[in-house]
Design a protein around this motif. Structure first.
Motif, PDB file in Angstrom:
ATOM      1  N   VAL A 231      16.339  15.553  -6.973  1.00  0.00           N
ATOM      2  CA  VAL A 231      15.184  16.241  -7.548  1.00  0.00           C
ATOM      3  C   VAL A 231      15.678  17.419  -8.383  1.00  0.00           C
ATOM      4  O   VAL A 231      16.294  18.350  -7.836  1.00  0.00           O
ATOM      5  CB  VAL A 231      14.229  16.752  -6.459  1.00  0.00           C
ATOM      6  N   PRO A 232      15.447  17.420  -9.690  1.00  0.00           N
ATOM      7  CA  PRO A 232      15.842  18.581 -10.487  1.00  0.00           C
ATOM      8  C   PRO A 232      15.081  19.840 -10.048  1.00  0.00           C
ATOM      9  O   PRO A 232      13.960  19.758  -9.548  1.00  0.00           O
ATOM     10  CB  PRO A 232      15.430  18.171 -11.915  1.00  0.00           C
ATOM     11  N   VAL A 233      15.670  20.969 -10.234  1.00  0.00           N
ATOM     12  CA  VAL A 233      15.106  22.301 -10.002  1.00  0.00           C
ATOM     13  C   VAL A 233      14.759  22.523  -8.523  1.00  0.00           C
ATOM     14  O   VAL A 233      15.489  23.194  -7.809  1.00  0.00           O
ATOM     15  CB  VAL A 233      13.876  22.578 -10.899  1.00  0.00           C
ATOM     16  N   LEU A 234      13.642  21.969  -8.044  1.00  0.00           N
ATOM     17  CA  LEU A 234      13.216  22.232  -6.671  1.00  0.00           C
ATOM     18  C   LEU A 234      14.206  21.675  -5.655  1.00  0.00           C
ATOM     19  O   LEU A 234      14.376  22.239  -4.574  1.00  0.00           O
ATOM     20  CB  LEU A 234      11.822  21.662  -6.425  1.00  0.00           C
ATOM     21  N   GLY A 235      14.860  20.583  -5.983  1.00  0.00           N
ATOM     22  CA  GLY A 235      15.870  20.035  -5.093  1.00  0.00           C
ATOM     23  C   GLY A 235      17.158  20.822  -5.092  1.00  0.00           C
ATOM     24  O   GLY A 235      17.959  20.715  -4.160  1.00  0.00           O
TER      25      GLY A 235
ATOM     26  N   SER B 131       0.826  -1.213   0.000  1.00  0.00           N
ATOM     27  CA  SER B 131       0.000   0.000   0.000  1.00  0.00           C
ATOM     28  C   SER B 131       0.858   1.260   0.000  1.00  0.00           C
ATOM     29  O   SER B 131       1.063   1.911   1.009  1.00  0.00           O
ATOM     30  CB  SER B 131      -0.928   0.019   1.214  1.00  0.00           C
ATOM     31  N   PHE B 132       1.414   1.585  -1.178  1.00  0.00           N
ATOM     32  CA  PHE B 132       2.194   2.807  -1.353  1.00  0.00           C
ATOM     33  C   PHE B 132       2.258   3.104  -2.835  1.00  0.00           C
ATOM     34  O   PHE B 132       2.300   2.189  -3.642  1.00  0.00           O
ATOM     35  CB  PHE B 132       3.617   2.621  -0.789  1.00  0.00           C
ATOM     36  N   PRO B 133       2.278   4.368  -3.292  1.00  0.00           N
ATOM     37  CA  PRO B 133       2.386   5.573  -2.471  1.00  0.00           C
ATOM     38  C   PRO B 133       1.108   5.992  -1.772  1.00  0.00           C
ATOM     39  O   PRO B 133       1.125   6.858  -0.911  1.00  0.00           O
ATOM     40  CB  PRO B 133       2.828   6.639  -3.466  1.00  0.00           C
ATOM     41  N   GLY B 134      -0.032   5.417  -2.140  1.00  0.00           N
ATOM     42  CA  GLY B 134      -1.238   5.701  -1.379  1.00  0.00           C
ATOM     43  C   GLY B 134      -1.768   7.106  -1.565  1.00  0.00           C
ATOM     44  O   GLY B 134      -2.151   7.764  -0.605  1.00  0.00           O
TER      45      GLY B 134
ATOM     46  N   VAL C  83      12.760  21.296  -1.883  1.00  0.00           N
ATOM     47  CA  VAL C  83      12.244  19.999  -1.435  1.00  0.00           C
ATOM     48  C   VAL C  83      13.407  19.046  -1.246  1.00  0.00           C
ATOM     49  O   VAL C  83      14.481  19.220  -1.826  1.00  0.00           O
ATOM     50  CB  VAL C  83      11.235  19.400  -2.440  1.00  0.00           C
ATOM     51  N   MET C  84      13.182  18.039  -0.417  1.00  0.00           N
ATOM     52  CA  MET C  84      14.179  16.996  -0.184  1.00  0.00           C
ATOM     53  C   MET C  84      13.579  15.674  -0.607  1.00  0.00           C
ATOM     54  O   MET C  84      12.981  14.955   0.201  1.00  0.00           O
ATOM     55  CB  MET C  84      14.585  16.981   1.291  1.00  0.00           C
ATOM     56  N   GLY C  85      13.663  15.356  -1.883  1.00  0.00           N
ATOM     57  CA  GLY C  85      13.153  14.105  -2.403  1.00  0.00           C
ATOM     58  C   GLY C  85      11.685  14.181  -2.781  1.00  0.00           C
ATOM     59  O   GLY C  85      10.921  15.006  -2.266  1.00  0.00           O
ATOM     60  N   PHE C  86      11.298  13.357  -3.722  1.00  0.00           N
ATOM     61  CA  PHE C  86       9.919  13.055  -4.053  1.00  0.00           C
ATOM     62  C   PHE C  86       9.772  11.538  -3.995  1.00  0.00           C
ATOM     63  O   PHE C  86      10.762  10.812  -4.099  1.00  0.00           O
ATOM     64  CB  PHE C  86       9.545  13.549  -5.456  1.00  0.00           C
ATOM     65  N   THR C  87       8.555  11.059  -3.867  1.00  0.00           N
ATOM     66  CA  THR C  87       8.374   9.606  -3.814  1.00  0.00           C
ATOM     67  C   THR C  87       8.890   8.930  -5.079  1.00  0.00           C
ATOM     68  O   THR C  87       9.384   7.809  -5.028  1.00  0.00           O
ATOM     69  CB  THR C  87       6.889   9.248  -3.606  1.00  0.00           C
TER      70      THR C  87
ATOM     71  N   TYR D 127      11.017  12.538   1.741  1.00  0.00           N
ATOM     72  CA  TYR D 127      10.399  13.409   0.727  1.00  0.00           C
ATOM     73  C   TYR D 127       9.723  14.595   1.431  1.00  0.00           C
ATOM     74  O   TYR D 127       8.510  14.792   1.356  1.00  0.00           O
ATOM     75  CB  TYR D 127       9.415  12.629  -0.158  1.00  0.00           C
ATOM     76  N   SER D 128      10.556  15.383   2.116  1.00  0.00           N
ATOM     77  CA  SER D 128      10.068  16.516   2.888  1.00  0.00           C
ATOM     78  C   SER D 128       9.887  17.744   1.997  1.00  0.00           C
ATOM     79  O   SER D 128      10.548  17.886   0.975  1.00  0.00           O
ATOM     80  CB  SER D 128      11.037  16.833   4.020  1.00  0.00           C
TER      81      SER D 128
END
Length: 448
Positions: free
Chosen positions: A371-375, A250-253, A361-365, A347-348
Motif C-alpha cells: 500500500v503506497p503512503v499509508l502502508g 460475494s466479495f468485496p461486499g 494500514v496493512m493491505g487494502f482489498t 487488510y487491517s
C-alpha cells in the motif's frame, strides 16, 4: 523418543492456534453514562490529548501548529480538539497550538479565535511576531486525511493575510496529526470494552431465530434491524451494516447481498457502533441450521474455514510490532501464511476515534501486497487496531471455496504483551436454530 519430543512433534502438526478467545458467556447489552456525564469524560480526554501536544510538536521539531477552518468546512483535526458541546466550528475558527515557550507561558494552548470580521489576522500576526516560531505545521498533505484538512480557500486566505514571511515557515508534517488523533487516552479502554460487548450482543441477537425466519427474512431486513436496535440502545453508527449470504462470488461486499435467508446459508455481517467519540468495527459469521432436516451442528468444513481465519488473526497480532511499517507487517503476514499453507488476504487498519482512523494500514482489498503512503507509515503503540482479513477454504460439504471473513478490534497493552483483542474473537459460528411455529405446535401436541 521422549514424551516432550512426542508433544513437540504432535503440536508441530497442528497448524492452527490452540488459544480459546471466544467468550464463554453470551454478550450483554451495556449501558454507557448519561450524555451529561459523557460530556465531562470526553472533555477530560481532550484535555489529556492537548497536554501531550507540546511534546509531540517538539518530537517533530515544530514550534507551532496552525489550523484555520470555516463552519461546516472543518479541518479533520477539529473533531479531536472540540468541546463535547460543539458540533461544528463557528464562523471562521482559527487555532494556534504552541510549545509553551516563555513568550506564550500561561496562555491557552491552543490560542483560539472565532471571527467573521477579519480581526483575527492582525491579532495572529502580533502573536507570531512575539512568539517568532521557525517551523509552523499546516495541514496541507496531499495523501493523508489527518494531515490534509486545510481547505484550499483557507490556505489562500492564510497566504494572503499572513504574508510571505510566515508562509515560508509553514511546513507539512502529517505524522503530527496522525499521532495526535491515534494516541489512546487512559480510561478509554474501559468504555471501549462496553461498546465491543454491545457490538457482540447485537450480532448474537441478529444472527439468531429471534430475528431470522428462514424463507421469510431478508438480509436487508437484518440490516435495518441493526439500525433500529442501535438507535434503540442509544448508540449510533459510522457505516450502514452490511449483511450478506456468503457465496464464492460475494466479495468485496461493500453492500450486503439482497437475499432471502434460507436454511443452510452461511451469513456474514460487517458493521460498527459509535459512542463517546469512539467506533467499533466487527465482522462475524453465522450458520442457518437445516432444522427441517434435523441438523443440529455446523458442518465440519465451515468450522475448519473459521479456524484458518483465526490462525491468520494470530499471525497478524504476532507480526504487528510497533516501529514496523504497515507494509513490513503485511509482507511478514503473507510469508507466514504461505508457510502455513493458508491462502487469504489481510487488510487491517487503525480504529478508535474514526472507523478507519489515523495510522498505518496493512493491505487494502484492492492492494493486497503493498500500500503506497499509508502502508509505509510505522505502527504506533498505544493505539486501537481492527484486525480485518479473510481466509480461503474449500468446504467439501458445499463443494465450494469460500472467503471466511472476520474482523475484531484489538488494543496495544504494553511492550511485553503487545496487542490483545478487546473482547476476544469469534471462534465458533453463531447459529440460527429456527423451529417453525407449526413444528412447535405439533411437538407440543404430540407430547401431550
Amino acid at each position: 523418543m521422549s514424551l516432550a519430543e512426542v508433544l513437540i512433534f504432535v503440536f508441530a502438526l497442528i497448524p492452527f492456534s490452540l488459544s480459546q478467545l471466544h467468550p464463554n458467556e453470551p454478550a450483554q447489552y451495556r449501558t454507557l453514562p448519561s450524555l451529561r456525564e459523557q460530556a465531562t469524560i470526553l472533555d477530560g480526554w481532550r484535555d489529556v490529548r492537548l497536554a501531550r501536544l507540546p511534546q509531540l510538536l517538539q518530537k517533530y521539531e515544530l514550534d507551532a501548529w496552525l489550523i484555520s477552518q470555516r463552519e461546516y468546512a472543518e479541518d479533520t483535526i477539529w473533531w479531536s480538539v472540540r468541546s463535547a458541546l460543539e458540533f461544528a466550528p463557528h464562523r471562521r475558527t482559527v487555532m494556534l497550538f504552541h510549545t509553551n515557550t516563555s513568550s506564550l507561558a500561561g496562555r491557552p494552548n491552543p490560542l483560539k479565535w472565532v471571527d467573521n470580521t477579519g480581526a483575527v489576522w492582525p491579532e495572529l500576526l502580533g502573536i507570531l511576531e512575539t512568539f517568532d516560531p521557525n517551523r509552523i505545521a499546516v495541514n496541507i498533505d496531499r495523501n493523508i486525511a489527518f494531515g490534509g484538512g486545510l481547505h484550499v480557500g483557507e490556505w489562500d486566505v492564510l497566504q494572503e493575510q499572513l504574508g510571505e514571511k510566515w508562509v515560508d515557515r509553514m511546513v507539512n508534517q502529517p505524522m503530527l496529526g496522525i499521532e495526535f488523533v491515534a494516541g489512546r487516552i487512559p480510561g478509554q479502554i474501559e468504555y471501549y470494552r462496553l461498546m465491543q460487548e454491545t457490538t457482540w450482543a447485537l450480532i448474537e441477537e441478529a444472527f439468531s431465530e429471534r430475528v431470522i425466519t428462514p424463507g421469510v427474512t431478508s438480509t436487508e431486513d437484518v440490516e435495518w434491524w441493526y439500525r433500529d436496535k442501535i438507535q434503540e440502545r442509544n448508540f449510533s453508527t459510522w457505516a450502514h451494516p452490511r449483511v450478506s449470504v456468503l457465496k464464492p462470488e460475494s466479495f468485496p461486499g461493500w453492500e450486503g447481498t439482497k437475499d432471502i435467508i434460507q436454511e443452510g446459508d452461511l451469513l456474514h455481517v460487517d458493521f460498527g457502533i459509535t459512542a463517546m467519540g469512539m467506533n467499533t468495527d466487527t465482522q462475524h459469521m453465522a450458520y442457518v441450521l437445516r432444522t427441517s432436516q434435523g441438523e443440529q451442528d455446523v458442518p465440519d468444513g465451515l468450522k475448519e474455514g473459521l479456524k484458518k481465519a483465526n490462525r491468520m488473526q494470530d499471525i497478524s497480532i504476532e507480526k504487528m510490532k510497533a516501529g514496523k511499517t504497515g507494509n513490513q507487517v503485511l509482507k511478514e503476514c503473507l510469508d507466514q501464511m504461505k508457510t502455513d499453507g493458508i491462502e487469504g488476504q489481510v487488510y487491517s487498519h487503525p480504529i478508535g476515534e474514526w472507523g478507519h482512523s489515523a495510522g498505518a494500514v496493512m493491505g487494502f482489498t484492492n492492494l493486497p501486497d503493498f500500500v503506497p503512503v499509508l502502508g509505509e507509515l510505522e505502527i504506533l503503540p498505544n493505539t486501537f487496531y481492527s484486525i480485518e482479513l479473510y481466509a480461503y477454504h474449500f468446504v467439501p460439504e458445499r463443494n465450494e471455496t469460500i472467503r471466511f471473513r472476520v474482523e475484531e478490534d484489538a488494543y496495544w497493552v504494553d511492550d511485553e504483551r503487545g496487542w490483545e483483542f478487546v473482547r476476544g474473537r469469534q471462534e465458533r459460528l453463531h447459529l440460527v436454530n429456527y423451529t417453525s411455529p407449526v413444528e412447535d405446535k405439533f411437538s407440543f401436541t404430540a407430547q401431550n
